[in-house]
Design an enzyme around this catalytic site. Structure first.
Site, PDB file in Angstrom:
ATOM      1  CG  ASP A 102      -2.250   0.634   0.966  1.00  0.00           C
ATOM      2  OD1 ASP A 102      -2.249   1.853   0.805  1.00  0.00           O
ATOM      3  OD2 ASP A 102      -3.283  -0.056   0.916  1.00  0.00           O
ATOM      4  CG  HIS A 143      -5.543   2.982   1.652  1.00  0.00           C
ATOM      5  ND1 HIS A 143      -5.157   1.876   0.942  1.00  0.00           N
ATOM      6  CD2 HIS A 143      -6.878   3.029   1.616  1.00  0.00           C
ATOM      7  CE1 HIS A 143      -6.243   1.276   0.479  1.00  0.00           C
ATOM      8  NE2 HIS A 143      -7.295   1.956   0.875  1.00  0.00           N
ATOM      9  CB  SER A 319      -9.582  -0.107   0.714  1.00  0.00           C
ATOM     10  OG  SER A 319      -9.413   0.366  -0.564  1.00  0.00           O
TER      11      SER A 319
END
Ligand SMILES: *[C@@H]1O[C@H](CO)[C@@H](O)[C@H](O)[C@H]1NC(C)=O
Ligand SMILES: *[C@@H]1O[C@H](CO)[C@@H](O)[C@H](O)[C@H]1NC(C)=O
Ligand SMILES: *[C@@H]1O[C@H](CO)[C@@H](O)[C@H](O)[C@H]1NC(C)=O
Ligand SMILES: *[C@@H]1O[C@H](CO)[C@@H](O)[C@H](O)[C@H]1NC(C)=O
Ligand SMILES: *[C@@H]1O[C@H](CO)[C@@H](O)[C@H](O)[C@H]1NC(C)=O
Ligand SMILES: [Ca+2]
Ligand SMILES: [Ca+2]
Length: 574
Positions: A102, A143, A319
């Site tokens: 990520d 994230h 996600s």
């Protein structure tokens, strides 16, 4: 009764079309629908919530409804990953390493630091061993840190919440934060330390704009193939993939990462069991976990760790779903480190549950061997308790074979209002070394062009009668040049079936304008085993999966009745 429908219509796909909503509701008024008076909607769980004795000191633990859903944030009690059962059996992810591919991980975070595996981490965005997220004012690069907390946040330390596999190790692979993605960066990430990293979690892919058709390039494909064949001492790296956030405008079978046989593609449900607005559907999705709630309840998001030592209640998207699955797979690997990448997929198929998942658009159906699946949720929501119990006793599935079942190579015209129907009769390579008798994945490799690619839709029906929607309409895709070039559409829906017999492909157009196209190739590829995969297994959970409760049958009948009514009404109005 009416309110129930209005509620479902408003929150569902019909919200964009108030006219349809009205029709649906007024129709129910006029007809005074059937004898459904006594239809009750009681909360039912697979487990008594009061029996769960998990007490953690972490302040966000009780907000993590995806771990233990007691009805927090307007959710449905019992609709969760059933991690409590796995934890109570002693599985918490010990000895398993999960890599988050990520935008980096805040590895100094007090809830992540103790589980951070620095040796297995790397920064491919800036080529150094420190995958720390790049600072921006808006915390754009949060994230990876949020995903890492879902998997491996420490338990009982009074900080944030608890990871699904809270004693697992998490590695950071920073690879999303550079101006352009390259095949080398993807391939390097996917093949980073495959003897140390057990599970790779990816919440990225081609642009979710509803008009992209793209997938892994040469090096990345090779890296994935090497991963499943040689990773983890030959048992295979586990690649977990988010199915995508393109909503009903996109189809995850156009995303070559999510639709790969080598990845386990995970979709998401919200906390009351409905689909999220950003969910994409496709036949390659294997199972589902959870993302945020749709209601505007600020506590319905996914609670996890955030940048710079903070916590958040607001992680979301598919996600957020993929790392939860990575956590569940870590629990299964602790229960049985011998599991291969295919064992993990079989376990997911057998133990995932319909639970109270509800898809407004696609019915739950049963395939030719009775496995219940849905076009959006796959085989249902992962059940960590069910999975570790089955994993513990699991015997490695038999060898996998590949059979080219047949191919149509001559061009065939497709026109609006006149769909193309093709058939392939196959013996599934019976009599040869590569006979496939029990299916795992099936691929339809298709070359087709069209005056408007987005209006194409393709279905394939197996000899046992299971229809897979290989491609749905993508209203935003107006490509008229490229089409699909040897694109491998994949389905998991025929899992366990006998592939011998006639496969039927239907190709047509949906949409306002008349379209034309030419199908130039359909090659049917079968993957699976020659001997029965479950003969040696404990089949308890499998059988319970086959036993559909009376209430669910009722619910299904009701859905179908409404669907039929709506269709007939709309066709009369046209
Ligand atoms: C959980 O533990 C805390 C502190 O040990 C205690 O105060 C609390 O009552 C416990 N809660 C439950 C539901 O057992
Ligand atoms: C995040 O952490 C920083 C530093 O500890 C703190 O100043 C800030 O208020 C926190 N932000 C939120 C939204 O909690
Ligand atoms: C894993 O495989 C080894 C070697 O084949 C075997 O001895 C062991 O019992 C297996 N473990 C489990 C949990 O099945
Ligand atoms: C599709 O391919 C056929 C045959 O190659 C060609 O004649 C036709 O013009 C193409 N159609 C589109 C829409 O590209
Ligand atoms: C494919 O299946 C869908 C859903 O059942 C249906 O709406 C569509 O018309 C089918 N398309 C073709 C080409 O048969
Ligand atoms: Ca914690
Ligand atoms: Ca997508």
């Amino acid at each position: 009764f009416l309110h129930y429908f209005i509620d479902r219509c408003q929150e569902g796909f019909l919200v964009r079309n108030p006219a349809v909503l009205q029709l649906r509701v007024s129709f129910l008024f006029v007809k005074n629908v059937f004898e459904q008076e006594g239809f009750s909607r009681q909360k039912r769980g697979y487990r008594n919530i009061n029996d769960i004795e998990v007490n953690m000191s972490d302040p966000l633990f009780t907000k993590q409804w995806y771990l233990i859903n007691t009805g927090q944030a307007d959710g449905t009690p019992g609709l969760d990953l059933n991690v409590a059962e796995a934890w109570q059996l002693g599985y918490t992810g010990k000895g398993v390493t999960i890599a988050i591919m990520d935008d980096g991980i805040d590895y100094l975070h007090p809830d992540l630091a103790s589980n951070y595996n620095a040796d297995a981490s790397y920064d491919f965005s800036s080529n150094d061993p420190f995958p720390f997220p790049r600072y921006t004012d808006d915390w754009f690069n949060s994230h990876g840190t949020r995903c890492a907390g879902e998997v491996s946040a420490a338990a009982n330390n009074n900080i944030c919440g608890v990871g699904v596999a809270y004693n697992s190790k998490v590695a950071g692979i920073r690879m999303l934060d550079q101006p352009f993605m390259t095949d080398i960066i993807e391939a390097s990430s996917i093949s980073h330390m495959p003897q140390v990293i057990d599970i790779y979690s990816a919440s990225w892919g081609p642009t979710d704009d509803g008009k992209t058709v793209d997938g892994p390039r040469e090096l990345t494909l090779q890296a994935m193939a090497d991963g499943v064949n040689k990773g983890r001492g030959g048992k295979g790296s586990i690649y977990v993939w988010a199915s995508g956030d393109g909503g009903s405008y996109d189809d995850c079978n156009c995303d070559g990462y999510a639709s790969s046989m080598w990845t386990i593609s995970i979709n998401s449900a919200i906390n009351d069991g409905r689909t999220a607005l950003y969910d994409e559907s496709c036949s390659s999705t294997l199972a589902s976990t959870f993302s945020n709630g749709r209601k505007r309840n600020p506590e319905a998001g996914v609670a996890t760790t955030d940048l710079y030592g903070n916590c958040t209640l607001r992680h979301s998207g598919t996600s957020a779903a993929a790392p939860e699955a990575a956590g569940v797979f870590a629990l299964a690997l602790e229960a049985n480190p011998n599991l291969t990448w295919r064992d993990m997929q079989h376990l997911s198929v057998l133990t995932s549950k319909r639970n109270q998942l509800h898809d407004e658009v696609h019915q739950w159906r049963r395939n030719g061997v009775g496995l219940e699946f849905n076009h959006l949720f796959g085989y249902g929501v992962l059940d960590a308790g069910g999975m570790v119990k089955m994993a513990k006793e699991w015997k490695t599935v038999p060898e996998r074979f590949h059979c080219v079942a047949g191919s149509v190579q001559e061009p065939h015209k497709i026109q609006s209002g006149n769909k193309l129907v093709l058939a392939i009769d196959t013996e599934a390579c019976q009599g040869k070394d590569n006979f496939v008798r029990y299916l795992e994945h099936v691929q339809a490799v298709v070359t087709v062009n069209a005056s408007r690619r987005g209006d194409l839709n393709i279905n394939m029906t197996s000899p046992m009668g299971t229809k897979s929607i290989l491609l749905s309409r993508r209203p935003r895709d107006d490509d008229s040049k490229v089409g699909f070039d040897k694109w491998p559409f994949m389905t998991t829906h025929t899992w366990g079936e006998d592939p011998r017999g006639t496969w039927v492909l239907e190709v047509g157009f949906q949409g306002e304008e008349p379209q034309r196209g030419v199908l130039k190739e359909w090659t049917l590829m079968l993957h699976g085993t020659q001997s029965a995969p479950y003969i040696d297994q404990i089949v308890r959970d499998y059988q319970s999966k086959l036993a559909m409760s009376k209430k669910e049958e009722l619910e299904e009948e009701l859905d179908e009745a409404v669907e039929r009514s709506l269709k007939s009404l709309l066709s009369k109005n046209n």
